[in-house]
Scaffold this active site. Structure first.
Site, PDB file in Angstrom:
ATOM      1  N   CYS A 263      35.488  20.362  16.846  1.00 36.08           N
ATOM      2  CA  CYS A 263      35.453  19.431  17.976  1.00 36.08           C
ATOM      3  C   CYS A 263      35.061  18.031  17.486  1.00 36.08           C
ATOM      4  O   CYS A 263      35.806  17.405  16.758  1.00 36.08           O
ATOM      5  CB  CYS A 263      34.515  19.979  19.044  1.00 36.08           C
TER       6      CYS A 263
ATOM      7  N   ASP B  21      44.669  23.327  24.776  1.00 36.10           N
ATOM      8  CA  ASP B  21      43.492  22.449  24.741  1.00 36.10           C
ATOM      9  C   ASP B  21      43.742  21.291  25.702  1.00 36.10           C
ATOM     10  O   ASP B  21      44.589  20.437  25.455  1.00 36.10           O
ATOM     11  CB  ASP B  21      43.293  21.930  23.317  1.00 36.10           C
TER      12      ASP B  21
ATOM     13  N   HIS C  39      40.673  24.805  23.823  1.00 33.00           N
ATOM     14  CA  HIS C  39      39.705  24.103  22.991  1.00 33.00           C
ATOM     15  C   HIS C  39      38.570  25.067  22.622  1.00 33.00           C
ATOM     16  O   HIS C  39      38.250  25.979  23.377  1.00 33.00           O
ATOM     17  CB  HIS C  39      39.142  22.902  23.752  1.00 33.00           C
TER      18      HIS C  39
END
Length: 276
Positions: free
Chosen positions: A156, A213, A245
Site C-alpha cells: 500500500c 482495487d 486492495h
C-alpha cells in the site's frame, strides 16, 4: 501533541506492540510466524536527526545475509509487518522494517483510519528515502547484512515507496511493490509518483496489483506499464483480476489466500532471479 523537537520525539519513540487499533478486529485466520532460530525484535536506526525504531529479524547464526527492506502500510510497523519480516528471516534473509512515520505521529494508537491519513500526508518522501538509506547502512554495519544483495518490498503506502526507492538507490537489486499508488498530484512533500520515474527506472521492480482495487484504477496500472516499456529495468506488473486492495493482508477481510500465496512465491522467485 505539544510541540517538541523532532530529535526528542524520535529518540523516545518505540515500535507498536500487537496490531494497530485501526485494523481491529483481527481475522481469525491471521498468519503467525514464530521467531524460533531467529534474532527478532526492536532496534534503533541512527538517522540524520536522531534515531528511529525498526523491527529486525535475522537468522540467529550466520552472516553476510541478503537484506530485505520491508515497508509498512498506512498502519505503521505493527504486528503484520513484523510477522512479514520473520517470514523473510526464516528463509535466510535479514529483514528490517523501519518506522517511517515516527516524526509525524504514532499511527498504531489511532482507532480511525481518517485520523491516520493526515499524519501520513505530512511525511516527506525525502525523509523516507533518507531513512531507508540509513537503514541499509545500519543493516550492513551492525547486523551482518550483505550490501551487494539488497531488495525492497512494501505494501500500500509502502508499495508506492518501493518504486521510488528503487529509483533512488541504484544498489537495490530487486523490488516488489504490492498495490502501491502509481499516479497522483505532485506536492512539495510528495513531488513524484511511480509513473514519473518509470521510464528512467533501472532497478527491476515487480508490481502486484488487484483488479478490484477501488483505490488504484486499472487505467493507472496500464499507464505505469506503458511507461515502463521505455525503461531498461525489465520491470513487470501482475494484476490479479478478482483481488481487492490489500489482498496480502491476512489479518483483514481483504485477504485473498490464493492471490496472496501466489504473489509471495512470485516475490521470492523475483528476488532469486535478480540475485537476492
Amino acid at each position: 501533541m505539544k510541540e517538541i523537537t523532532r530529535r526528542k520525539f524520535i529518540a523516545t519513540a518505540t515500535l507498536a506492540t500487537g496490531f494497530a487499533l485501526a485494523v481491529q478486529p483481527i481475522s481469525a485466520g491471521v498468519i503467525t510466524t514464530d521467531a524460533k532460530g531467529l534474532i527478532a525484535g526492536a532496534v534503533k536506526i541512527p538517522v540524520k536527526d536522531g534515531e528511529i525504531p525498526a523491527y529486525r529479524a535475522v537468522p540467529a547464526t550466520g552472516e553476510n545475509f541478503p537484506i530485505v527492506l520491508v515497508l509498512q502500510e498506512i498502519f505503521g510497523v505493527h504486528e503484520h509487518i513484523q510477522d512479514v519480516t520473520r517470514r523473510f528471516a526464516q528463509l535466510g534473509y535479514l529483514a528490517i522494517a523501519p518506522e517511517l512515520f515516527v516524526r509525524q505521529g504514532d499511527v498504531s494508537k489511532l482507532s480511525n483510519i481518517n485520523d491516520i491519513r493526515p499524519i501520513v500526508a505530512k511525511v516527506p518522501d525525502a525523509q523516507v528515502l533518507s531513512d531507508l538509506d540509513a537503514t541499509v547502512d545500519w543493516a550492513v554495519k551492525s547486523a551482518k547484512g550483505n550490501a551487494d544483495k539488497l531488495a525492497v518490498t512494501g505494501f500500500c503506502w509502502g508499495g508506492r515507496i518501493t518504486w521510488l526507492y528503487a529509483a533512488h538507490n541504484p544498489k537495490v537489486k530487486a523490488g516488489v511493490a504490492w498495490y502501491g499508488r502509481l499516479v497522483g498530484d505532485a506536492t512539495e512533500l510528495q513531488p513524484k509518483y511511480p509513473v514519473d520515474i518509470a521510464s528512467t527506472l533501472k532497478v527491476p521492480v515487480l508490481g502486484l496489483y488487484g483488479g478490484k482495487d477501488t483505490g488504484i484504477p486499472l487505467d493507472t496500472v496500464e499507464q505505469m506499464r506503458d511507461r515502463l516499456k521505455s525503461s531498461s529495468s525489465k520491470s513487470e506488473i501482475i494484476v490479479y483480476p478478482d483481488a481487492p486492495h490489500a489482498f496480502f493482508a491476512d489479518y483483514r477481510p481483504s485477504y485473498r489466500e490464493k492471490e496472496a500465496k501466489e504473489g509471495w512465491q512470485r516475490l521470492l522467485a523475483w528476488f532469486k532471479q535478480h540475485g537476492v
